[in-house]
Design a protein around this motif. Structure first.
Motif, PDB file in Angstrom:
ATOM      1  N   PHE A   1       0.876  -1.296  -0.023  1.00  0.00           N
ATOM      2  CA  PHE A   1       0.088  -0.025   0.066  1.00  0.00           C
ATOM      3  C   PHE A   1       1.014   1.251  -0.094  1.00  0.00           C
ATOM      4  CE2 PHE A   1      -4.398  -1.309   1.823  1.00  0.00           C
ATOM      5  CZ  PHE A   1      -4.632  -2.051   0.771  1.00  0.00           C
ATOM      6  N   HIS A   2       2.037   1.175   0.843  1.00  0.00           N
ATOM      7  CA  HIS A   2       2.740   2.443   0.878  1.00  0.00           C
ATOM      8  C   HIS A   2       3.382   2.723  -0.512  1.00  0.00           C
ATOM      9  CE1 HIS A   2       2.907   2.407   5.476  1.00  0.00           C
ATOM     10  NE2 HIS A   2       1.581   2.621   4.919  1.00  0.00           N
ATOM     11  N   LEU A   3       3.836   1.657  -0.959  1.00  0.00           N
ATOM     12  CA  LEU A   3       4.453   2.010  -2.408  1.00  0.00           C
ATOM     13  C   LEU A   3       3.460   2.303  -3.287  1.00  0.00           C
ATOM     14  CD1 LEU A   3       6.377  -1.479  -2.624  1.00  0.00           C
ATOM     15  CD2 LEU A   3       7.367   0.597  -2.977  1.00  0.00           C
TER      16      LEU A   3
ATOM     17  N   LEU B   1      -7.685   2.454  -0.330  1.00  0.00           N
ATOM     18  CA  LEU B   1      -6.951   1.278   0.209  1.00  0.00           C
ATOM     19  C   LEU B   1      -6.920   0.979   1.568  1.00  0.00           C
ATOM     20  CD1 LEU B   1      -3.597   2.301  -1.661  1.00  0.00           C
ATOM     21  CD2 LEU B   1      -5.415   0.641  -2.663  1.00  0.00           C
ATOM     22  N   LEU B   2      -7.673   0.244   2.083  1.00  0.00           N
ATOM     23  CA  LEU B   2      -7.891   0.187   3.644  1.00  0.00           C
ATOM     24  C   LEU B   2      -7.163  -0.903   4.252  1.00  0.00           C
ATOM     25  CD1 LEU B   2     -11.978   0.216   3.189  1.00  0.00           C
ATOM     26  CD2 LEU B   2     -10.252   2.281   3.456  1.00  0.00           C
ATOM     27  N   ASP B   3      -6.179  -0.473   5.325  1.00  0.00           N
ATOM     28  CA  ASP B   3      -5.301  -1.398   5.828  1.00  0.00           C
ATOM     29  C   ASP B   3      -5.934  -1.801   7.075  1.00  0.00           C
ATOM     30  OD1 ASP B   3      -3.165  -2.807   6.492  1.00  0.00           O
ATOM     31  OD2 ASP B   3      -1.735  -1.208   6.021  1.00  0.00           O
ATOM     32  N   GLU B   4      -6.530  -2.765   7.323  1.00  0.00           N
ATOM     33  CA  GLU B   4      -6.998  -3.452   8.356  1.00  0.00           C
ATOM     34  C   GLU B   4      -8.000  -2.423   9.147  1.00  0.00           C
ATOM     35  OE1 GLU B   4      -4.697  -5.374  11.113  1.00  0.00           O
ATOM     36  OE2 GLU B   4      -3.470  -6.482   9.440  1.00  0.00           O
ATOM     37  N   PRO B   5      -9.109  -2.285   8.439  1.00  0.00           N
ATOM     38  CA  PRO B   5     -10.150  -1.155   8.806  1.00  0.00           C
ATOM     39  C   PRO B   5     -10.927  -1.627   9.948  1.00  0.00           C
ATOM     40  CG  PRO B   5     -10.910  -2.381   6.851  1.00  0.00           C
ATOM     41  CD  PRO B   5      -9.429  -2.759   7.004  1.00  0.00           C
ATOM     42  N   LEU B   6     -10.922  -2.782  10.419  1.00  0.00           N
ATOM     43  CA  LEU B   6     -11.648  -3.643  11.620  1.00  0.00           C
ATOM     44  C   LEU B   6     -10.796  -3.305  12.701  1.00  0.00           C
ATOM     45  CD1 LEU B   6     -13.806  -6.450  10.181  1.00  0.00           C
ATOM     46  CD2 LEU B   6     -14.263  -3.857  10.279  1.00  0.00           C
ATOM     47  N   THR B   7      -9.359  -3.265  12.879  1.00  0.00           N
ATOM     48  CA  THR B   7      -8.658  -3.414  13.911  1.00  0.00           C
ATOM     49  C   THR B   7      -9.383  -2.361  15.226  1.00  0.00           C
ATOM     50  OG1 THR B   7      -7.040  -3.460  12.632  1.00  0.00           O
ATOM     51  CG2 THR B   7      -6.494  -3.094  15.070  1.00  0.00           C
ATOM     52  N   GLY B   8      -9.606  -3.115  16.241  1.00  0.00           N
ATOM     53  CA  GLY B   8      -9.959  -2.614  17.484  1.00  0.00           C
ATOM     54  C   GLY B   8     -11.798  -2.162  17.565  1.00  0.00           C
TER      55      GLY B   8
END
Ligand SMILES: Nc1ncnc2c1ncn2[C@@H]1O[C@H](COP(=O)(O)OP(=O)(O)OP(=O)(O)O)[C@@H](O)[C@H]1O
Ligand SMILES: [Mg+2]
Length: 241
Positions: A51-53, A165-172
């Motif tokens: 994602f960062h790339l 681009l969703l990086d682990e949207p459910l965390t927490g």
């Protein structure tokens, strides 16, 4: 933009952090308009790096990246497209930096040249859509982990991006909030890639699942079989066709 138009195209990407062993190796990938892609892969396999790339936050050692059909070669190339693709960071503390929630959510639209009134209108609408209307004046750094994640999503959506681009949207997030996010994603007519370790969530929000192994991307057969099992009346009995 037409369906099947390329949003992100990566070819022959190689990447390593400093002197460490390579994380991405000759990686090819294409994200098209209309795609709803899930990424499920082990910790440390390179999902966040990917994602960062894509956003130009780090540079590949070699390989090419095109976004909306345009080769990304300089920081200026990336800065012109960043507002069109919304990245939700894995760590909400990387996303939020203003004193209050409303300031954080309106920062993006203001930065894109909207008037103060327009930016506030969009921000209030976005917060309402995510069930966060009461949060406008909350102090950002005092929010709980899950609240920060939701407000981060609001900062991304308020820019009205063409893709997410969703990086682990459910965390927490608690069960009710997970349902809110799932609903929000399925209601939005927008292309996205979601990184998550939650198979059930990906099943509900995406139409294909990919995984990463040895620095490359593959179709995830395990998740596919899982979805398939539940699509049948006798779904509790594992089977393949
Ligand atoms: N800034 C950095 N410097 C050095 N190594 C790094 C850096 N960032 C990430 N790495 C390493 O790169 C590899 C890939 O990390 P990345 O964060 O992309 O994994 P991930 O698939 O997102 O994992 P997770 O599911 O735990 O979020 C890991 O081994 C990690 O330790
Ligand atoms: Mg990650």
């Amino acid at each position: 933009m037409d369906k099947n138009q390329s949003i992100i195209k990566m070819r022959g990407i190689n990447f390593s952090h400093f002197e460490n062993s390579p994380i991405l190796k000759d990686l090819d990938f294409e994200f098209l308009k209309g795609d709803k892609i899930g990424f499920i892969a082990p910790n440390g396999s390179g999902k966040t790096t990917l994602f960062h790339l894509m956003m130009g936050l780090i540079k590949p050692v070699s390989g090419t990246i095109e976004i909306f059909g345009k080769p990304m070669e300089t920081e200026q190339d990336f800065s012109q497209i960043r507002h069109r693709i919304g990245l939700l960071f894995q760590d909400a503390d990387d996303q939020l930096f203003c004193p209050t929630v409303l300031e954080d959510v309106s920062f993006g639209p203001l930065n894109m040249g909207k008037s103060k009134k327009e930016a506030i209108d969009i921000s209030k609408r976005t917060l309402g859509f995510l069930g966060l209307s009461d949060f406008e004046n909350r102090i950002t750094f005092k929010l709980s982990g899950g609240e920060k994640k939701l407000v981060s999503l609001a900062t991304v959506l308020s820019m009205e991006p063409e893709a997410l681009l969703l990086d682990e949207p459910l965390t927490g997030l608690d069960t009710k909030t997970r349902t809110t996010i799932t609903r929000a994603l399925t209601e939005m007519n927008i292309s996205y890639i979601i990184i998550s370790h939650n198979i059930e969530f990906l099943k509900n929000t995406t139409s294909k699942t990919l995984t990463m192994r040895d620095g490359q991307i593959y179709t995830d057969k395990q998740v596919h079989v899982h979805i398939h099992d539940h699509a049948h009346v006798h779904g509790n009995i594992p089977h393949k066709h």
